[in-house]
Design a protein around this motif. Structure first.
Motif, short mmCIF file in Angstrom:
data_model
loop_
_atom_site.label_atom_id
_atom_site.label_comp_id
_atom_site.label_asym_id
_atom_site.label_seq_id
_atom_site.Cartn_x
_atom_site.Cartn_y
_atom_site.Cartn_z
N GLY A 1 16.23 44.90 -43.47
CA GLY A 1 16.17 43.79 -44.41
C GLY A 1 15.59 44.05 -45.81
O GLY A 1 15.29 43.08 -46.37
N LEU A 2 15.43 45.36 -45.90
CA LEU A 2 14.44 45.81 -47.24
C LEU A 2 15.59 46.49 -48.00
O LEU A 2 16.27 47.55 -47.39
N PRO A 3 15.52 46.82 -49.41
CA PRO A 3 16.39 47.61 -49.96
C PRO A 3 15.75 49.07 -49.88
O PRO A 3 14.65 49.31 -49.86
N HIS A 4 16.97 50.06 -49.45
CA HIS A 4 16.34 51.14 -49.32
C HIS A 4 17.63 52.22 -49.19
O HIS A 4 18.90 51.46 -49.56
N PHE A 5 17.50 53.57 -49.19
CA PHE A 5 18.76 54.41 -49.32
C PHE A 5 18.39 55.72 -48.47
O PHE A 5 17.14 56.01 -48.20
N ILE A 6 19.55 56.18 -48.09
CA ILE A 6 19.30 57.15 -46.74
C ILE A 6 19.87 58.59 -47.38
O ILE A 6 20.79 58.59 -48.02
N ILE A 7 18.86 59.63 -47.22
CA ILE A 7 19.72 61.02 -47.15
C ILE A 7 19.87 61.39 -45.95
O ILE A 7 19.09 61.37 -44.94
N ALA A 8 21.23 61.92 -45.61
CA ALA A 8 21.60 62.43 -44.41
C ALA A 8 21.91 63.59 -44.49
O ALA A 8 22.76 63.85 -45.17
N VAL A 9 21.73 64.56 -43.43
CA VAL A 9 22.36 65.92 -43.36
C VAL A 9 22.90 66.12 -41.92
O VAL A 9 22.41 65.82 -41.06
N ARG A 10 24.11 66.72 -42.09
CA ARG A 10 24.83 66.96 -40.53
C ARG A 10 24.69 68.34 -40.48
O ARG A 10 24.88 69.25 -41.27
N GLU A 11 24.47 68.60 -39.42
CA GLU A 11 24.23 70.00 -38.62
C GLU A 11 25.00 70.04 -37.12
O GLU A 11 25.48 69.20 -36.79
N GLN B 1 21.12 49.74 -58.09
CA GLN B 1 20.57 50.68 -57.45
C GLN B 1 19.09 50.63 -57.36
O GLN B 1 18.25 51.56 -56.85
N THR B 2 18.56 50.02 -58.36
CA THR B 2 17.36 49.77 -58.74
C THR B 2 16.86 48.41 -58.64
O THR B 2 17.73 47.61 -58.99
N LYS B 3 15.69 48.27 -58.48
CA LYS B 3 15.26 46.91 -58.48
C LYS B 3 14.98 46.44 -60.10
O LYS B 3 13.99 46.73 -60.70
N THR B 4 16.29 45.83 -60.38
CA THR B 4 15.94 45.35 -61.87
C THR B 4 15.75 43.93 -62.05
O THR B 4 16.21 43.14 -61.07
N ILE C 1 14.53 56.75 -47.91
CA ILE C 1 13.61 57.29 -49.18
C ILE C 1 12.91 55.99 -49.67
O ILE C 1 13.47 54.89 -49.67
N ASP C 2 11.37 55.98 -49.94
CA ASP C 2 10.63 54.78 -50.28
C ASP C 2 11.38 54.32 -51.61
O ASP C 2 11.49 55.06 -52.60
N PHE C 3 11.70 53.17 -51.64
CA PHE C 3 12.55 52.53 -52.64
C PHE C 3 11.81 52.44 -53.93
O PHE C 3 12.14 52.60 -55.17
N VAL C 4 10.44 51.91 -53.61
CA VAL C 4 9.53 51.64 -54.71
C VAL C 4 9.14 53.13 -55.74
O VAL C 4 9.38 52.99 -56.72
N ASP D 1 24.25 54.59 -51.03
CA ASP D 1 23.75 53.89 -52.14
C ASP D 1 22.74 52.87 -51.44
O ASP D 1 22.11 52.93 -50.37
N VAL D 2 21.85 52.05 -52.43
CA VAL D 2 20.75 51.18 -51.96
C VAL D 2 21.41 50.25 -51.15
O VAL D 2 22.39 49.49 -51.16
N PHE D 3 20.87 49.68 -49.99
CA PHE D 3 21.29 48.72 -49.23
C PHE D 3 20.13 48.27 -48.35
O PHE D 3 19.32 48.89 -48.61
#
Lengths: 568, 153
Positions: free
Chosen positions: A160-170, A213-216, A183-186, A153-155
């Motif tokens: 200190g900026l809204p962003h979210f993460i894509i993580a892959v486990r190997e 999850q979006t800047k509204t 991922i760039d929130f903008v 989720d966005v956090f």
């Protein structure tokens, strides 16, 4: 009479009211029903159309967003699988990968990092100085350790900026490691923010907890939204994963909410638009329809009033005419019965009057005898007897007039031989003519066809003409010649006398009612006008020519029976 | 001077009697009756020159009486004196062979004038009739019997 008029007026008013109401109800009911049905159909189909349209838009965007996320996940996964843990632990190598990604995807990837089993960041490439950050407590890290990949989720996180993460486990030599990228929130936000329809339609994304999850523009969104129900239950969702509902928010305004789940149900893409905005076309259509109905209604009402006013006026006129006619009929009936009564009385009075007159005559005779000749009042007796006789004759005049007034003329039409009618009348008048030294000559054409007429009416006409002629020649005597002939399509009867003639001034007026040249009390002035009426009724003509000193000729034209039938 | 024999018929007895007096004083030989039946009876019995007939009477009315007179071949002239001056009844009477008609009440002089006229006609007719009869007798003597037969009747 006044009362009659009043009730008639009240009746007219009631009639007017009923008619107007009937016309209005009859015209309005179908109009309103049809308009209502059409409007309802239009409303339903328009709603369906709007919903379908919004649904399509949301679905498209849901796909866009989903494919965006999947693509980004795919990219990260590709890097994690292609390169080894050792290679990626090298920060400069990692930097190269980030640059490649950023070049490829226009700076969608903000940074990239490798994290070991313990949650410690082994290497990092990006604009932030995150160094050996510890992520063991982070939500996404724990999720990633459980499943193969995670899109958080966005956090706000450490930066200190809204962003979210894509993580892959190997897995590397039995030990798990994680490759994650921010991922760039903008860039992500633009995907959603681009969905704008009308003045009030915009989109946003919520997570399972209902967090944006979006800047509204948070301030324009109410705290309580019906869309939250979507998050809690998935029952309302349609086959294609689209759910549409309408609800009222805090500002008491009705909104349409269109929702679609993203990221395998973790996120909810919501589209919100004010109903009035979404259905603005419908609203204008409704206003136009209402305006038309209103104008039409006004038209109907005014027409109802005008037409009814006219009709009621007509009806009341006809009613009045009928009333007058009825009154006239009653009057005529009364007159007829009075006439009958009068005739009865007149007839009964004649006998006693006759007795009185003749008794007076007898006394007159007796007065002639010698014994009375010497009486000093003889003159007075004679005067009185004359008076009795004169008044008796006056009574006779009155009763005879009454009798002829009340006499019922038989106006039944039958086949008549006109010559026979004339012959009979001549016989009837012969004695009277003889005393007036008048000779009646007839010259009747043989083999005349029969005429269709009322016998008594024809008798009346010719007897009148004969009597008038005799009256005219009473002093000096003369000849009446009656001719019957056929002239083209008409029977013609010419009745000529060689009496004193009629002065030109009177000639034009002789058929006028009440015109008479006889002394007062002698003629009614109705004889010739009755003749004129009878002949006209038969479809014939009566004309006169006269020269003073030479005599007068009447021409009576009567149509042949065949003609009359043709006229009918 | 020989005066006409008049049969005066009217259901109003007073009127009939009065007219009788008036006519008698003018030299006529007047008999009065008050119904159609009595008229026919009298005519069968006696010869009259002129019958003055009222049209409206109870029982046999004037028109019926006149018709009977004609059917029975009673030789007399008829004058109609009626209270009702309708064309129809007058016309019918004239058609049936009445000499003329007068309406009640009438001037006695008018009535006398008409009676004279009727009598004259009867006289004339009688003469013509007689001449014809004589002619017939001359042509066939057996006709004499017919004349007597009729007279007897």
């Amino acid at each position: 009479m006044d009362r009659n008029q009043l009730t008639a007026k009240a009746k007219d008013k009631a009639l007017f009211r009923n008619r107007v109401l009937t016309i209005i109800i009859v015209s309005f009911t179908p109009m309103i029903l049809i308009s209502g049905i059409i409007l309802y159909q239009f409303y339903t189909s328009y709603h369906e159309k709007v919903y379908a349209h919004l649904g399509t838009i949301v679905k498209k965007h849901k796909r866009n967003i989903d494919s965006f996320l999947n693509e980004k996940l795919g990219n990260i996964r590709f890097i994690a699988r292609t390169f080894s843990f050792e290679e990626l632990s090298d920060e400069s190598f990692l930097q190269d990968r980030l640059v490649t990604l950023q070049q490829e995807f226009d700076h969608v990837f903000v940074d990239i990092g490798v994290i070991n089993e313990q949650g410690i960041q082994v290497s990092y490439a990006g604009p932030f100085k995150l160094g050996k950050a510890l992520y063991s407590e982070a939500d996404w890290f724990q999720k990633a350790m459980e499943s193969e990949y995670v899109i958080s989720d966005v956090f706000f996180g450490l930066r200190g900026l809204p962003h979210f993460i894509i993580a892959v486990r190997e897995n590397h030599n039995g030990r798990d490691w994680i490759l994650r990228s921010t991922i760039d929130f903008v860039a992500f936000n633009n995907l959603v923010e681009n969905i704008r329809i009308g003045e009030t339609g915009f989109a946003f994304i919520l997570n399972r907890e209902g967090k944006f999850q979006t800047k509204t523009l948070l301030d324009i969104l109410p705290k309580k939204m019906p869309c939250m129900d979507f998050v809690k239950s998935r029952r309302k969702i349609s086959k294609e994963g689209i759910c549409i509902s309408e609800g009222v928010d805090d500002s008491e305004e009705k909104y349409i909410y269109v929702g679609a789940f993203l990221k395998g149900g973790d996120w909810l893409l919501m589209f919100r638009q004010r109903s009035s905005d979404a259905f603005s076309d419908f609203r204008s259509a409704v206003s136009v329809t209402l305006a038309i109905i209103l104008l039409g209604g006004l038209g109907i009402i005014s027409m109802a009033f005008i037409l009814t006013k006219r009709t009621v006026k007509r009806i009341s006129q006809v009613d009045q005419k009928k009333r007058m006619m009825n009154e006239q009929i009653i009057e005529t009936g009364k007159l007829a019965s009075v006439g009958e009564l009068a005739a009865g009385i007149a007839h009964e009075i004649n006998n006693p009057v006759a007795i009185m007159v003749e008794e007076a005559g007898w006394i007159e005779d007796l007065l002639e005898e010698e014994e009375f000749k010497e009486g000093e009042n003889l003159g007075e007796f004679k005067r009185a007897l004359n008076q009795i006789r004169a008044q008796g004759h006056r009574c006779k005049e009155i009763t005879h007039k009454l009798l002829s007034f009340a006499r019922k003329t038989d106006s039944r039409v039958k086949d008549l031989n006109i010559n026979n009618v004339i012959d009979e009348l001549v016989t009837l008048s012969e004695q009277r003519a003889k005393y007036s030294k008048v000779v009646i000559e007839t010259s009747l054409q043989d083999n005349l066809p029969n005429i269709k007429a009322s016998e008594t009416e024809l008798q009346q006409v010719f007897l009148n003409l004969i009597n008038n002629a005799i009256d005219a020649m009473e002093k000096e005597g003369g000849t009446i010649s009656i001719k019957s002939r056929l002239d083209g399509k008409d029977f013609v009867i010419d009745l000529a006398d060689n009496g004193p003639g009629i002065p030109q001034a009177n000639l034009l007026r002789i058929f006028d009612p009440f015109f008479t040249t006889k002394p007062v009390g002698k003629g009614t002035g109705l004889g010739l006008s009755i003749c004129y009426g009878i002949i006209k009724k038969m479809g014939g003509e009566i004309s006169v020519e006269s020269n003073v000193g030479t005599g007068t000729t009447f021409h009576v034209y009567m149509p042949l029976p065949g003609d009359e039938e043709n006229q009918d | 001077m020989k005066r006409a024999r008049v049969l005066f018929v009217d259901d109003e007895i007073i009127f009939a009697n009065n007219m009788s007096k008036l006519l008698t004083s003018r030299g006529y030989r007047v008999t009065t009756v008050n119904s159609g039946d009595a008229t026919l009876e009298k005519l069968e019995d006696q010869e009259f020159d002129v019958v003055v007939l009222d049209l409206k009477m109870p029982g046999k009315d004037g028109i019926t009486t006149l018709r009977e007179i004609k059917i029975r071949g009673l030789f007399t002239e008829t004058l109609i004196l009626t209270g009702h001056g309708a064309i129809d009844s007058a016309l019918e009477a004239i058609k049936l062979g009445a000499y003329d008609y007068l309406t009640k009440p009438c001037e006695i002089d008018d009535l006398v004038e008409k009676i004279e006229g009727a009598w004259e006609k009867k006289d004339h007719d009688e003469k013509v009739d007689m001449q014809e009869k004589i002619k017939k007798v001359v042509e066939s003597p057996s006709a004499v019997f017919q004349i007597f037969k009729k007279k007897k009747k």
